[in-house]
Design an enzyme around this catalytic site. Sequence first.
Site, PDB file in Angstrom:
ATOM      1  CE  LYS A   1      32.344  33.184  40.330  1.00  0.00           C
ATOM      2  NZ  LYS A   1      33.054  33.512  39.086  1.00  0.00           N
TER       3      LYS A   1
ATOM      4  CE  LYS B   1      32.410  36.693  42.413  1.00  0.00           C
ATOM      5  NZ  LYS B   1      32.756  36.385  41.090  1.00  0.00           N
TER       6      LYS B   1
END
Length: 327
Positions: free
Chosen positions: A196, A249
Amino acid sequence: MANFPIKRLRRLRYNPSVRDLVRETVLTKNDLIYPLFVVPGQKIKKEIRSMPGVYQMSVDVIVEECKDVEKLGIPAVILFGIPEHKDEVGSGAYDPNGIIQKAVRAIKKGTNKLLVITDVCLCEYTSHGHCGVLNGEKILNDETVELLVKESLSHAEAGADIIAPSDMMDGRIGAIRKALDEKGFIETPILSYAVKYASGFYGPFRDAAESAPAFGDRRSHQMDIANGNEALREAETDIEEGADIIMVKPAGAYLDIIWRVKEKFGMPTAAYQVSGEYAMIKAAGRNNWIDEERVMIESLTAIKRAGADMILTYFAKDVVNYLQKVS
Ligand code: PBG
């Protein structure tokens, strides 16, 4: 490839049925996970300013929404909660009667086979909007992991099908796996937000989840946008600690990372087309600067082509409606 005119790549492009035959990547409803935002109260359905078509909903409304999502054939939702009260240590996150815990129980009761995934993080629950416990301006890792374990267990106890930690603290996957197993949740998978990035694309989400940090940013735990090799180390660590599904992400600007993670580990791989990606497509579509539907499908097909087995996207319902229309 130099043997023109014997070789003509256009031969397979003239006829639409031939194009159908040779298409390599096809998006289906089974690829989709739909994010939802739960708020306290009743009969609440409030559109998020920066995310047209996405709403904060109270539990009663979200149960009806989930029935529709299930009817459309979308396999899963992921829940984000906005609690009644926020405090320094995010107690709302692990309250057995917290907003997510209530929503999970109600959705599981109101639907048949819809999978309920819960996002595990503290940022929506802390008064300062940071993802963990603070000492001054520093986010303490190990103390935060203890709270994330409590949060995960309370989600599992409420009936969550999959636990998805999004906090990026070190060691949390191992700690959560161990705690789930000790409490008998040996069959509950962990979908780790393993890779992330500290991304500007999360802007609209912070309106939706009311989780903007009161000071500073998330760069002390989320990844530097410039790094690729480090993504492989993050993924490897979480796999070793027991993650069942690995997430990258954001998605659209990180297709190389999705590809590398998938190639290297061959794990079930998720990608999150985040709020900013959605907002940009929506905004340009509304201005008639791009064809929204076409770019929606193009962006998601590209994410799948890069290696994603599943995609978290605010377009999930629109995609299914589109697929029904064209089939
Ligand atoms: C953290 C979390 C965030 C998102 C998902 N989980 C926000 C953040 O890290 O700041 C972003 C999702 C999106 O932008 O759509 N709970």
